[in-house]
Write a protein that holds these residues in place. Structure first.
Motif, PDB file in Angstrom:
ATOM      1  N   MET A   1      -1.138  -9.915   0.393  1.00  0.00           N
ATOM      2  CA  MET A   1      -2.534  -9.706   0.757  1.00  0.00           C
ATOM      3  C   MET A   1      -2.953  -8.257   0.560  1.00  0.00           C
ATOM      4  SD  MET A   1      -2.892 -12.094   4.173  1.00  0.00           S
ATOM      5  CE  MET A   1      -4.620 -11.662   4.338  1.00  0.00           C
ATOM      6  N   ILE A   2      -2.077  -7.316   0.930  1.00  0.00           N
ATOM      7  CA  ILE A   2      -2.399  -5.898   0.745  1.00  0.00           C
ATOM      8  C   ILE A   2      -2.573  -5.584  -0.737  1.00  0.00           C
ATOM      9  CG2 ILE A   2      -1.505  -3.557   0.996  1.00  0.00           C
ATOM     10  CD1 ILE A   2      -0.212  -4.426   3.602  1.00  0.00           C
ATOM     11  N   ALA A   3      -1.642  -6.069  -1.547  1.00  0.00           N
ATOM     12  CA  ALA A   3      -1.751  -5.828  -2.991  1.00  0.00           C
ATOM     13  C   ALA A   3      -3.017  -6.457  -3.563  1.00  0.00           C
ATOM     14  CB  ALA A   3      -0.518  -6.378  -3.701  1.00  0.00           C
ATOM     15  N   SER A   4      -3.392  -7.635  -3.064  1.00  0.00           N
ATOM     16  CA  SER A   4      -4.598  -8.288  -3.570  1.00  0.00           C
ATOM     17  C   SER A   4      -5.847  -7.508  -3.184  1.00  0.00           C
ATOM     18  CB  SER A   4      -4.675  -9.724  -3.026  1.00  0.00           C
ATOM     19  OG  SER A   4      -3.571 -10.491  -3.467  1.00  0.00           O
ATOM     20  N   PHE A   5      -5.914  -7.009  -1.941  1.00  0.00           N
ATOM     21  CA  PHE A   5      -7.078  -6.233  -1.522  1.00  0.00           C
ATOM     22  C   PHE A   5      -7.198  -4.939  -2.324  1.00  0.00           C
ATOM     23  CE2 PHE A   5      -7.123  -8.739   2.479  1.00  0.00           C
ATOM     24  CZ  PHE A   5      -8.463  -9.040   2.483  1.00  0.00           C
ATOM     25  N   LEU A   6      -6.068  -4.351  -2.716  1.00  0.00           N
ATOM     26  CA  LEU A   6      -6.095  -3.078  -3.429  1.00  0.00           C
ATOM     27  C   LEU A   6      -6.320  -3.246  -4.922  1.00  0.00           C
ATOM     28  CD1 LEU A   6      -3.179  -1.144  -1.671  1.00  0.00           C
ATOM     29  CD2 LEU A   6      -5.635  -0.903  -1.282  1.00  0.00           C
ATOM     30  N   LEU A   7      -5.808  -4.312  -5.517  1.00  0.00           N
ATOM     31  CA  LEU A   7      -5.805  -4.442  -6.965  1.00  0.00           C
ATOM     32  C   LEU A   7      -6.887  -5.361  -7.505  1.00  0.00           C
ATOM     33  CD1 LEU A   7      -1.946  -4.712  -7.590  1.00  0.00           C
ATOM     34  CD2 LEU A   7      -3.385  -2.670  -7.692  1.00  0.00           C
ATOM     35  N   LEU A   8      -7.293  -6.354  -6.741  1.00  0.00           N
ATOM     36  CA  LEU A   8      -8.219  -7.349  -7.264  1.00  0.00           C
ATOM     37  C   LEU A   8      -9.625  -6.778  -7.390  1.00  0.00           C
ATOM     38  CD1 LEU A   8      -5.827  -9.199  -6.728  1.00  0.00           C
ATOM     39  CD2 LEU A   8      -7.401 -10.893  -5.819  1.00  0.00           C
ATOM     40  N   ARG A   9     -10.208  -6.947  -8.563  1.00  0.00           N
ATOM     41  CA  ARG A   9     -11.572  -6.492  -8.822  1.00  0.00           C
ATOM     42  C   ARG A   9     -12.302  -7.542  -9.643  1.00  0.00           C
ATOM     43  NH1 ARG A   9     -10.949  -0.058 -10.424  1.00  0.00           N
ATOM     44  NH2 ARG A   9      -9.921   0.606  -8.488  1.00  0.00           N
ATOM     45  N   LEU A  10     -13.603  -7.611  -9.424  1.00  0.00           N
ATOM     46  CA  LEU A  10     -14.417  -8.531 -10.206  1.00  0.00           C
ATOM     47  C   LEU A  10     -14.639  -7.971 -11.607  1.00  0.00           C
ATOM     48  CD1 LEU A  10     -17.134  -9.496  -7.573  1.00  0.00           C
ATOM     49  CD2 LEU A  10     -15.143 -10.829  -8.256  1.00  0.00           C
ATOM     50  N   PRO A  11     -14.858  -8.842 -12.586  1.00  0.00           N
ATOM     51  CA  PRO A  11     -15.135  -8.341 -13.936  1.00  0.00           C
ATOM     52  C   PRO A  11     -16.402  -7.494 -13.960  1.00  0.00           C
ATOM     53  CG  PRO A  11     -14.630 -10.693 -13.962  1.00  0.00           C
ATOM     54  CD  PRO A  11     -14.787 -10.315 -12.531  1.00  0.00           C
TER      55      PRO A  11
END
Length: 486
Positions: A36-46
Motif C-alpha cells: 500500500m505504501i509503495a502504491s501511494f508513492l508510485l501510482l500516478r494517473l496518466p
C-alpha cells in the motif's frame, strides 16, 4: 524427487501453533502495508487526458507487478529479521509463501486508485484480494495451522455409546455471527460513504469466511506440486487485477477532468443558444442582471480574528483539523463568460433564502469561492470536509465538486478533488421535510500525487446537476471547511 510427508501435521512439529500463526499474520500484514505504501508513492494517473487502451494496459500491468513485488519485499524483510522464528529453520519455504500472498497483493494498486477517488469500489476490490489471499494461505499452511486429526483407536470405537454421534452437540462458534455483523456493518458504511470502514469490514468477513470454507485436501506434501498450484492461482487472478487497475486508472482520469468537462459542456450549450443580457432573474426584486455575486450576510457584533501567519496554517506536526468558516462569495453567471462581469450585481444574501434562475435556455454556472489568508501546503493536508446546509426540493441530485488552486503561482495550477452528492438533495430524500433544512458533511481526499501544484490558497466549490445544466440555483449553502492534517 519429491519431498513427501506422511501427514500434513508433520510440518508443524517443533513449532508452537500460536507463535507460528501470529508471525505468519504479522508477515502477511507487513507485506500488505508495504504494498500500500509503495502504491501511494508510485501510482500516478496518466498525464494524457485521453489515454489509449494500450498505454492504460501497460501502466496497469506495471502497477500490479509493483504492488506484488513491494509486498514480497516487505514480507521478506520481516521473514529474515533477527527476531524471526523462521530465520534459521522455516517450516514453509518463503518463495512459496510469497507466491501465495502475491495473489492478494496484486489487488492493492486498484484498491489505492479507487480510494483516492473516494469510490465505493475500494471495498469490493479489497474483498476480492482478501478472498484470494485467504484461500491460498489456507491451502499452503494446512500443515502448520491445521494438523491432521488423530484417528480413533479400536478401544474407543468399540466402547462408544449407541447413537453418540446423533447426540453430539457441537461447541458454540461466534465466527458466523461475526461475519454476519461485519457484512451488515459494511453495508451501513457504504450507505454513509465510509469506504475505508466498509473495505476493512468486508475484507475481514470475506477472509474469515474463505478461511473456514476452504477445505485443504488430505494428501502428502510435495514441494513441486505446491509451487505449481500456487503459481496457477496467481496466474488466474493477474488478469482480473490488471483489468480492475485499468478501470481505476480510466475512472481517475475521468474524475480528474470532470470539472473541466462540465464547464466545457456548459460553454458549448451557451454558445449554441441565443445570448441575452437579461438572462438571470433573482427573487426579491433582482431582475435583468447579467451575473450576480452573492456575499454572505454579516453577523451582528462579529469580531474578526487576525489572519494567522503562514506557518500556523497546518504547520508540521499539527494534529487538530483547521476549521474555516465560509466567508467567500457565490458566483452566478452564464457561458461563454468564465466569471461574473464588471456590471454584475453585488449584494448580500444566502442561497437558502434567494431564488435565482435563468430567463432563457442558457444554463447557469454556479461556484463558491473561499480565499485563504495564506497558502497551505498540500503535503500537510490529506482531506477537506465541506459542511453544507440544504433547504430546498432540488430537481434531481445536486453534486458538489471541489477544486484547489494556487493563485500566486504562474499559470494558477489547480488540482481537482472529485465530486460528492448532497445526499439530502437526491429525489425523495427531502420528502416530508417541507421547509426544514438538512445538514451534510462531504469528504474530499487530496491525492498523494497532485501534479504540478504544491500548495493552495483558494477553494472553489462547483454546483453540478445529474439531470443536465442548472437552470435554477439550488438552495444549498456552504457553512464551513475542515482541513484534516495528514
Amino acid at each position: 524427487m519429491y519431498r513427501t510427508e506422511p501427514q500434513a501435521g508433520t510440518l508443524a512439529s517443533g513449532f508452537d501453533l500460536f507463535t507460528t500463526s501470529r508471525f505468519l499474520a504479522f508477515t502477511v500484514a507487513a507485506g500488505l502495508v508495504n504494498a500500500m505504501i509503495a502504491s501511494f508513492l508510485l501510482l500516478r494517473l496518466p498525464a494524457d487526458q485521453a489515454p489509449s487502451m494500450s498505454s492504460l494496459c501497460t501502466r496497469a500491468a506495471l502497477y500490479v507487478a509493483a504492488g506484488a513485488l513491494a509486498g514480497m519485499a516487505g514480507s521478506w524483510f520481516y521473514w529474515n529479521n533477527p527476531s524471526s522464528p523462521f530465520r534459521k529453520e522455516s517450516p514453509l519455504p518463503f518463495p512459496l509463501f510469497a507466491l501465495v500472498c502475491a495473489a492478494g497483493w496484486v489487488w492493492v494498486p486498484a484498491m489505492v486508485l479507487f480510494s483516492e477517488q473516494v469510490s465505493a469500489a475500494t471495498a469490493f476490490v479489497d474483498m476480492a484480494g482478501a478472498l484470494a489471499l485467504a484461500s491460498g494461505l489456507r491451502v499452503a499452511t494446512r500443515g502448520l495451522l491445521a494438523p491432521a486429526p488423530q484417528p480413533r483407536s479400536l478401544w474407543e470405537y468399540n466402547n462408544a455409546e449407541l447413537f453418540a454421534e446423533s447426540l453430539y452437540r457441537p461447541p458454540w462458534d461466534a465466527r458466523g455471527y461475526a461475519i454476519a455483523v461485519a457484512l451488515y456493518a459494511a453495508g451501513w458504511a457504504l450507505a454513509t460513504h465510509s469506504n475505508y470502514t466498509a473495505a476493512l469490514l468486508l475484507a475481514s468477513s470475506v477472509f474469515l469466511f474463505a478461511w473456514e470454507r476452504t477445505e485443504p485436501r488430505e494428501r502428502p506434501w510435495e514441494t513441486r506440486r505446491e509451487y505449481a498450484q500456487s503459481a496457477r492461482r496467481l496466474v488466474k487472478v493477474i488478469l482480473p487485477a490488471v483489468l480492475l487497475t485499468m478501470w481505476a486508472l480510466l475512472d481517475g482520469v475521468v474524475h480528474r477532468n470532470h470539472a473541466l468537462a462540465a464547464r466545457d459542456a456548459a460553454l458549448s450549450a451557451g454558445a449554441a443558444g441565443p445570448r441575452h443580457k437579461e438572462n438571470i432573474r433573482g427573487g426579491g426584486g433582482i431582475s435583468g442582471f447579467e451575473s450576480i455575486i452573492l456575499w454572505p450576510v454579516q453577523e451582528k457584533k462579529q469580531i474578526a480574528a487576525p489572519i494567522p501567519a503562514e506557518e500556523n496554517l497546518l504547520a508540521k506536526g499539527t494534529k487538530q483539523p483547521l476549521v474555516l468558516r465560509f466567508d467567500g462569495d457565490y458566483w452566478y453567471f452564464q457561458p461563454p463568460d468564465k466569471h461574473p462581469g464588471p456590471r454584475a450585481l453585488r449584494t448580500r444574501g444566502t442561497p437558502l433564502a434567494v431564488n435565482i434562475r435563468a430567463n432563457n435556455s442558457t444554463p447557469l454556472v454556479i461556484e463558491a469561492h473561499q480565499r485563504l489568508g495564506a497558502p497551505i501546503r498540500l503535503a500537510r493536508c490529506g482531506e477537506i470536509q465541506v459542511a453544507v446546509e440544504n433547504r430546498g426540493h432540488n430537481a434531481g441530485a445536486v453534486t458538489l465538486a471541489v477544486l484547489l488552486s494556487d493563485s500566486s503561482a504562474p499559470g494558477a495550477p489547480s488540482v481537482y478533488l472529485g465530486q460528492q452528492p448532497v445526499v439530502a438533495s437526491e429525489p425523495g430524500q427531502l420528502a416530508g421535510l417541507s421547509a426544514s433544512s438538512a445538514n451534510a458533511v462531504l469528504r474530499f481526499f487530496i491525492p498523494a500525487n497532485p501534479g504540478k501544484i504544491r500548495r493552495f490558497d483558494e477553494i472553489t466549490v462547483m454546483f453540478l446537476s445529474d439531470l443536465g445544466p442548472l437552470e435554477v440555483g439550488p438552495q444549498i449553502a456552504i457553512e464551513q471547511f475542515s482541513l484534516i492534517p495528514r
